[in-house]
Design a protein around this motif. Structure first.
Motif, short mmCIF file in Angstrom:
data_model
loop_
_atom_site.label_atom_id
_atom_site.label_comp_id
_atom_site.label_asym_id
_atom_site.label_seq_id
_atom_site.Cartn_x
_atom_site.Cartn_y
_atom_site.Cartn_z
N LEU A 1 0.83 -1.20 0.00
CA LEU A 1 0.00 0.00 0.00
C LEU A 1 0.87 1.26 0.00
CD1 LEU A 1 -2.80 1.36 0.25
CD2 LEU A 1 -2.47 1.30 2.74
N ILE A 2 0.60 2.14 -0.94
CA ILE A 2 1.19 3.48 -0.97
C ILE A 2 0.07 4.47 -0.70
CG2 ILE A 2 2.43 5.20 -2.33
CD1 ILE A 2 3.45 2.91 -4.09
N GLN A 3 0.21 5.24 0.34
CA GLN A 3 -0.82 6.22 0.69
C GLN A 3 -0.15 7.58 0.88
OE1 GLN A 3 -3.04 5.95 4.54
NE2 GLN A 3 -4.84 5.72 3.22
N LEU A 4 -0.59 8.56 0.09
CA LEU A 4 0.02 9.88 0.10
C LEU A 4 -1.00 10.92 0.54
CD1 LEU A 4 1.83 9.76 -3.37
CD2 LEU A 4 2.70 9.00 -1.15
N GLU A 5 -0.58 11.74 1.50
CA GLU A 5 -1.45 12.83 1.94
C GLU A 5 -1.44 13.93 0.88
OE1 GLU A 5 -1.92 15.94 5.69
OE2 GLU A 5 -0.71 14.11 5.92
N ILE B 1 4.32 4.10 2.84
CA ILE B 1 5.06 3.79 1.63
C ILE B 1 5.91 2.55 1.90
CG2 ILE B 1 7.07 5.26 2.11
CD1 ILE B 1 6.85 6.13 -0.89
N PRO B 2 5.81 1.54 1.03
CA PRO B 2 6.50 0.27 1.31
C PRO B 2 8.00 0.36 1.05
CG PRO B 2 5.38 0.16 -0.80
CD PRO B 2 5.00 1.48 -0.19
N GLU C 1 11.59 -0.22 -0.59
CA GLU C 1 12.07 -0.28 -1.97
C GLU C 1 10.96 0.06 -2.96
OE1 GLU C 1 14.08 -3.95 -2.70
OE2 GLU C 1 15.44 -3.71 -1.01
N CYS C 2 10.33 1.19 -2.72
CA CYS C 2 9.18 1.61 -3.52
C CYS C 2 9.63 2.29 -4.81
CB CYS C 2 8.32 2.57 -2.70
SG CYS C 2 6.96 3.30 -3.63
N ASP C 3 9.05 1.86 -5.93
CA ASP C 3 9.21 2.54 -7.21
C ASP C 3 7.94 3.37 -7.41
OD1 ASP C 3 10.59 -0.50 -8.51
OD2 ASP C 3 11.67 1.24 -7.75
N LEU C 4 8.05 4.66 -7.16
CA LEU C 4 6.86 5.52 -7.14
C LEU C 4 6.57 6.07 -8.53
CD1 LEU C 4 4.66 6.92 -5.44
CD2 LEU C 4 6.29 8.79 -5.08
N VAL C 5 5.37 5.77 -9.05
CA VAL C 5 4.91 6.28 -10.34
C VAL C 5 3.59 7.00 -10.10
CG1 VAL C 5 4.28 5.72 -12.72
CG2 VAL C 5 5.95 4.29 -11.50
N LEU C 6 3.60 8.31 -10.28
CA LEU C 6 2.39 9.10 -10.02
C LEU C 6 1.63 9.35 -11.31
CD1 LEU C 6 3.52 11.76 -7.38
CD2 LEU C 6 2.15 9.71 -7.02
N CYS D 1 12.60 10.11 2.96
CA CYS D 1 11.85 8.89 2.65
C CYS D 1 12.84 7.88 2.06
CB CYS D 1 10.72 9.20 1.68
SG CYS D 1 9.66 7.79 1.35
N THR D 2 13.48 7.16 2.91
CA THR D 2 14.54 6.25 2.47
C THR D 2 14.00 4.98 1.82
OG1 THR D 2 14.65 5.30 4.70
CG2 THR D 2 16.18 7.09 4.19
N ASN D 3 12.69 4.76 1.85
CA ASN D 3 12.09 3.60 1.16
C ASN D 3 11.97 3.84 -0.35
OD1 ASN D 3 11.82 2.35 3.59
ND2 ASN D 3 9.61 2.56 3.75
N LEU D 4 12.11 5.08 -0.77
CA LEU D 4 11.89 5.42 -2.17
C LEU D 4 13.11 5.03 -3.00
CD1 LEU D 4 9.76 6.80 -3.93
CD2 LEU D 4 10.90 8.97 -3.50
N SER D 5 12.89 4.16 -4.00
CA SER D 5 13.98 3.67 -4.85
C SER D 5 14.07 4.42 -6.18
CB SER D 5 13.83 2.18 -5.13
OG SER D 5 13.90 1.44 -3.94
#
Length: 376
Positions: A46-50, A68-69, A71-76, A100-104
């Motif tokens: 689950l990715i949840q953004l305010e 944010i999980p 090693e997340c590959d975030l695509v908006l 946000c160190t989970n963001l890859s």
């Protein structure tokens, strides 16, 4: 009956799946306890953004991750449906993903309504390796990608006019290709980007400002600012400590070179200073130990700060415009012995003979030519 029981049990399990389970890449809007979010994925993914939404303009600003999980590959996406109306993502707010160190990886290329990335938006996202920006970005605010120590690749879209203070300071970028649209590069913008070996200012005719320490740290072999015809000043320490730099071309309308601007560029052998230059800051070329030739095109001599050419090559020569050597020797007295004076001969008729003076940078001699052709 056993088969029927199994089918019924499977059907019951499917009805009990969480309501937040989403198809990959799908984003939906939720409001929890009065706070607005957009979200994608489910359970551990689950990715949840305010968000902050503007109901009048039907726009969204991302203000930060709630969940944010690893090693997340975030695509908006470009937009998210809220109450059957599409709301366009137009900004990433200040501090939105800070630390946000989970963001890859980051992909904003679909966000064609996005025009700005806020201050500290991705600051210290220390595991992010690549970022893709949309063509609509005009501003990257201060520290936006600062200390992203693994960020090796990012595109700078053609619409960008402003790069803020320390925007990419400490990033792992290997090349910087600046867009034609760029107007302002603030201080420390690319400081300590030690992996940069290519720095491209081609077509940057609108660039007006390079701030202090803006490129202190990158190590491209060449620096060509000739297209930067709107650039009038180079900030203090702007290109300092580039020990791989072997060639610099300055723009024709440049008026000011800041203090320590090219300090410790130890591989630079020569430089030409345009006719438009009116001031050279103290220590501007201090400790450029390979610098042997400085060609100055300005008349009259620019104001020269203390120690501007100290600790350069022992055989440094400064070449002023023709006929101005005396003015330079007087104005730049600290470097009088370094200023090249073209050889000249002055003859004066005297009692039927000719007397004259030969002069140049390294020697002068008086002589006489007699009527019988003898000379001494």
């Amino acid at each position: 009956r056993r088969i029927l029981s199994i089918i019924c049990a499977l059907a019951l399990c499917l009805t009990l799946l969480p309501a937040t389970a989403l198809a990959e890449g799908e984003w939906t809007y939720v409001n929890t306890d009065g706070t607005d979010y957009i979200q994608s994925g489910a359970d551990s993914n689950l990715i949840q953004l305010e968000i902050s939404k503007d109901d009048g303009n039907k726009t969204i600003s991302i203000t930060g991750p709630e969940t944010i999980p690893n090693e997340c590959d975030l695509v908006l996406p470009e937009s998210v449906e809220i109450n059957k109306v599409n709301y366009t993502i137009t900004s990433i707010g200040n501090n939105a993903f800070e630390r946000c160190t989970n963001l890859s990886t980051l992909d904003l290329s679909a966000c064609t309504g996005l025009t700005s990335i806020g201050a500290y938006a991705f600051y210290f996202c220390s595991n992010m390796t690549t970022a893709q920006l949309p063509d609509t970005i005009t501003r990257i605010e201060g520290h936006a990608f600062g200390q992203c120590s693994k960020l090796s690749s990012i595109n700078l879209p053609d619409a960008i006019t402003y790069i803020g203070v320390s925007a990419f300071c400490g990033a792992a970028l290997t090349s910087i290709d600046l867009p034609d649209s760029i107007v302002t590069i603030e201080e420390y913008a690319f400081q300590s980007c030690q992996n940069v070996v290519e720095l491209d200012f081609t077509g940057c005719t609108s660039l007006e400002t390079i701030g202090s320490f803006a490129f202190a740290g990158p190590t491209p072999g060449t620096l060509d600012l000739s297209d930067c015809t709107s650039l009038t000043s180079i900030g203090a320490d702007a290109f300092a400590a580039n020990q791989e730099l072997t060639s610099v071309t300055l723009p024709e309308n440049l008026t000011s070179i800041g203090t320590y601007a090219f300090y410790l560029c130890t591989a630079l052998p020569a430089i030409e200073l345009p006719a438009s230059v009116t001031s050279i800051g103290g220590n501007a070329f201090y400790s450029c130990t390979a610098l042997k030739k400085v060609t100055v095109l300005a008349e009259p001599p620019p104001a020269l700060g203390d120690n501007a050419f100290d600790e350069c090559a022992a055989d440094l020569l400064i070449y002023p415009p023709k006929g101005t050597a005396s003015a330079y020797i007087e104005s730049w007295s600290a470097y009088a012995v370094k200023i090249y004076m073209a050889p000249s001969i002055a003859l004066t008729p005297e009692s039927g003979n000719w007397s004259g003076t030969y002069g140049g940078s390294f020697a002068s001699k008086e002589f006489t030519i007699t009527n019988d052709g003898d000379s001494d």
